[in-house]
Design a protein around this motif. Structure first.
Motif, short mmCIF file in Angstrom:
data_model
loop_
_atom_site.label_atom_id
_atom_site.label_comp_id
_atom_site.label_asym_id
_atom_site.label_seq_id
_atom_site.Cartn_x
_atom_site.Cartn_y
_atom_site.Cartn_z
N TRP A 57 0.82 -1.22 0.00
CA TRP A 57 0.00 0.00 0.00
C TRP A 57 0.85 1.27 0.00
CZ3 TRP A 57 0.94 2.85 4.39
CH2 TRP A 57 1.47 2.15 5.48
N HIS A 70 4.62 -4.33 12.34
CA HIS A 70 3.17 -4.31 12.55
C HIS A 70 2.83 -4.96 13.90
CE1 HIS A 70 -1.09 -5.10 12.01
NE2 HIS A 70 -1.08 -4.29 10.96
N ALA A 72 0.46 -6.71 14.92
CA ALA A 72 -0.09 -8.08 14.89
C ALA A 72 0.92 -9.12 14.40
CB ALA A 72 -1.34 -8.12 14.00
N TRP A 73 2.14 -8.67 14.05
CA TRP A 73 3.15 -9.61 13.54
C TRP A 73 3.63 -10.48 14.71
CZ3 TRP A 73 4.17 -10.78 8.68
CH2 TRP A 73 5.31 -11.54 8.38
N THR A 84 6.34 -6.22 7.17
CA THR A 84 5.31 -6.81 8.05
C THR A 84 4.00 -6.01 7.99
OG1 THR A 84 5.93 -5.54 10.03
CG2 THR A 84 7.11 -7.62 9.65
N TRP A 85 4.03 -4.84 7.33
CA TRP A 85 2.83 -4.01 7.18
C TRP A 85 2.09 -4.28 5.88
CZ3 TRP A 85 0.75 -0.43 10.61
CH2 TRP A 85 1.53 -0.17 11.75
N ARG A 86 2.66 -5.11 5.00
CA ARG A 86 2.00 -5.39 3.72
C ARG A 86 0.93 -6.47 3.92
NH1 ARG A 86 7.04 -6.64 -0.11
NH2 ARG A 86 5.40 -7.00 -1.68
N HIS A 91 -1.50 -12.26 4.84
CA HIS A 91 -2.62 -12.99 4.23
C HIS A 91 -2.25 -13.76 2.97
CE1 HIS A 91 -5.23 -11.33 7.24
NE2 HIS A 91 -4.97 -10.08 6.88
N ILE A 111 -1.57 -16.69 10.54
CA ILE A 111 -2.73 -15.79 10.37
C ILE A 111 -3.64 -16.29 9.23
CG2 ILE A 111 -3.39 -13.43 9.72
CD1 ILE A 111 -0.79 -12.56 11.29
N ALA A 112 -4.93 -16.12 9.44
CA ALA A 112 -5.91 -16.62 8.46
C ALA A 112 -5.85 -15.85 7.14
CB ALA A 112 -7.32 -16.49 9.05
N LEU A 128 -9.53 -2.37 8.85
CA LEU A 128 -8.20 -1.77 8.64
C LEU A 128 -7.81 -0.82 9.77
CD1 LEU A 128 -7.94 -1.23 4.78
CD2 LEU A 128 -7.35 -3.21 6.18
N HIS A 131 -6.74 -2.84 12.51
CA HIS A 131 -5.41 -3.38 12.16
C HIS A 131 -4.29 -2.38 12.45
CE1 HIS A 131 -6.97 -6.78 9.81
NE2 HIS A 131 -5.83 -7.02 9.27
N TYR A 133 -4.04 0.64 10.70
CA TYR A 133 -3.80 1.51 9.54
C TYR A 133 -4.60 2.78 9.73
CZ TYR A 133 -1.97 -2.75 7.38
OH TYR A 133 -1.26 -3.89 7.11
N ILE A 138 -3.83 4.58 4.97
CA ILE A 138 -4.76 4.06 3.95
C ILE A 138 -6.07 4.85 4.06
CG2 ILE A 138 -5.97 2.02 3.04
CD1 ILE A 138 -3.81 0.25 4.20
C1 HEC Z 1 0.76 -8.24 10.64
C2 HEC Z 1 -0.24 -9.09 10.08
C3 HEC Z 1 -1.37 -8.50 9.28
C4 HEC Z 1 -1.29 -7.62 8.23
C5 HEC Z 1 -0.05 -6.95 7.67
C6 HEC Z 1 -2.62 -7.46 7.73
N1 HEC Z 1 -3.48 -8.24 8.45
FE1 HEC Z 1 -5.45 -8.53 8.06
N2 HEC Z 1 -5.61 -9.73 9.69
C7 HEC Z 1 -4.59 -10.05 10.56
C8 HEC Z 1 -5.10 -10.86 11.63
C9 HEC Z 1 -4.32 -11.42 12.80
C10 HEC Z 1 -6.48 -11.03 11.37
C11 HEC Z 1 -7.48 -11.84 12.18
C12 HEC Z 1 -7.59 -13.18 11.46
C13 HEC Z 1 -7.24 -14.35 12.30
O1 HEC Z 1 -8.04 -14.67 13.16
O2 HEC Z 1 -6.17 -14.98 12.09
C14 HEC Z 1 -6.76 -10.31 10.13
C15 HEC Z 1 -7.99 -10.26 9.52
C16 HEC Z 1 -8.25 -9.63 8.32
C17 HEC Z 1 -9.51 -9.68 7.61
C18 HEC Z 1 -10.74 -10.46 8.04
C19 HEC Z 1 -11.53 -9.69 9.02
C20 HEC Z 1 -12.86 -10.34 9.37
O3 HEC Z 1 -13.58 -9.69 10.13
O4 HEC Z 1 -13.15 -11.45 8.90
C21 HEC Z 1 -9.38 -8.90 6.52
C22 HEC Z 1 -10.43 -8.62 5.45
C23 HEC Z 1 -8.05 -8.36 6.52
N3 HEC Z 1 -7.38 -8.84 7.62
C24 HEC Z 1 -7.55 -7.53 5.54
C25 HEC Z 1 -6.27 -7.00 5.56
C26 HEC Z 1 -5.78 -6.03 4.59
C27 HEC Z 1 -6.57 -5.48 3.44
C28 HEC Z 1 -4.49 -5.75 4.94
C29 HEC Z 1 -3.54 -4.76 4.32
C30 HEC Z 1 -3.99 -3.38 4.19
C31 HEC Z 1 -4.17 -6.57 6.10
N4 HEC Z 1 -5.28 -7.29 6.46
C32 HEC Z 1 -2.95 -6.62 6.69
C33 HEC Z 1 -3.28 -9.70 10.40
C34 HEC Z 1 -2.75 -8.87 9.41
#
Ligand code: HEC
Ligand code: HEC
Length: 253
Positions: A57, A70, A72-73, A84-86, A91, A111-112, A128, A131, A133, A138
């Motif tokens: 991004w 990040h 959540a990393w 780690t922010w991408r 995902h 991570i899912a 987001l 998360h 951001y 963004i």
């Molecule tokens: C550092 C790790 C990380 C990054 C980078 C990240 N995510 Fe996530 N994201 C997570 C985690 C943890 C979850 C929760 C899912 C799980 O239970 O494992 C999640 C969940 C989500 C979900 C599902 C949410 C839901 O309510 O079902 C979406 C959509 C999502 N991320 C989009 C993004 C987008 C778009 C970006 C980039 C702008 C991004 N993520 C970047 C860690 C990350």
């Protein structure tokens, strides 16, 4: 006589201004193509913009890379910093997170994935912000492009790339035709005109397509962030898959 003088004047004007077809585009033209948006964006462009934001991004928006790691990393993974922010880092290039190729290897986080995410643009924006951001990182408008990509732009890569071997089921002859008439303009006929590696380990189209076909399919479908690269989104997925199959035959070194 008069006509002749007018004609001479036109020729002189052309010589001074130079005929339009030899003029170079100025820098703002390139920047607008890479970072800007068309006045009337099509569905294909909107999705690819979302796809490039998902890839990176900050490069897509011509921003400095974010500092730190990040929140959540997981500490189980030793990577740190901007990558780690991408979105793709957590995902996956195949959008399947821990159920996909990032279920193991240097980007393993547990991570899912986002495959099948059904949230609307408002829901994604809240995701987001949760998360970490900010609006400055963004903005809402960009978040909407990501929402379009997640809801309508995710390809089922397991259907076209063998999960275990990376083999691609494509028509290499058709892929070669597309590559030679499109990609080669920038990457050369053998994919080695641009090199994002170093002297010991070159990074050519052939190198990348063999090492990580999931990443390359994402880039063929969406373009590469922050540079002037085309995307094949306006064509069928199979066209991109054919190109991917062909790029795996190109030299890796
Ligand atoms: C550092 C790790 C990380 C990054 C980078 C990240 N995510 Fe996530 N994201 C997570 C985690 C943890 C979850 C929760 C899912 C799980 O239970 O494992 C999640 C969940 C989500 C979900 C599902 C949410 C839901 O309510 O079902 C979406 C959509 C999502 N991320 C989009 C993004 C987008 C778009 C970006 C980039 C702008 C991004 N993520 C970047 C860690 C990350
Ligand atoms: C208008 C020029 C242009 C065209 C056409 C183009 N690309 Fe690119 N592509 C680039 C540039 C510039 C980069 C960035 C290279 C770098 O980082 O050094 C790039 C990057 C890539 C990368 C990823 C590099 C990485 O960092 O992983 C791949 C893979 C790729 N291109 C494949 C293709 C394929 C396949 C096509 C045809 C469908 C294509 N490109 C068409 C300009 C182009």
């Amino acid at each position: 006589m008069n006509n002749c003088r007018i004609a001479t004047g036109v020729v002189a004007a052309l010589l001074i201004a130079g005929p339009a077809f030899t003029q170079e585009h100025d820098e703002s033209y390139h920047a607008d193509y890479i970072f800007g948006a068309p006045l009337e964006p099509t569905e294909a462009w909107i999705i690819t913009r979302g796809g490039r934001l998902y890839d990176n991004w900050y490069a897509t928006q011509d921003m400095d890379a974010p500092e730190g790691t990040h929140p959540a990393w997981p500490s189980s993974n030793s990577r740190t910093g901007a990558t780690t922010w991408r979105c793709k880092s957590c995902h996956g290039w195949d959008y399947r997170g821990a159920d996909g190729k990032y279920g193991s290897g240097s980007y393993e986080t547990g991570i899912a994935g986002v495959m099948g995410y059904s949230g609307d643009p408002a829901a994604l924006e809240s995701v987001l912000r949760e998360h970490g951001y900010s609006e400055a990182m963004i903005p809402s408008e960009q978040s909407q492009y990501i929402a379009a990509f997640l809801s309508r732009g995710l390809d089922d890569m397991n259907a076209v790339i063998d999960f275990d071997t990376g083999e691609v089921s494509g028509d290499t002859g058709h892929g070669a035709a597309i590559f030679q008439t499109n990609c080669a303009a920038c990457h050369g006929f053998d994919g080695r005109a641009l090199d994002w590696g170093d002297a010991d380990e070159p990074g050519y189209v052939g190198t990348e397509a063999n090492a990580n076909p999931w990443e390359v399919l994402h880039k063929i479908r969406n373009g590469h962030p922050g540079v002037e690269m085309i995307s094949l989104r306006a064509f069928d997925l199979q066209d991109a898959v054919d190109v991917l199959a062909y790029t795996r035959t190109l030299p890796e070194k």
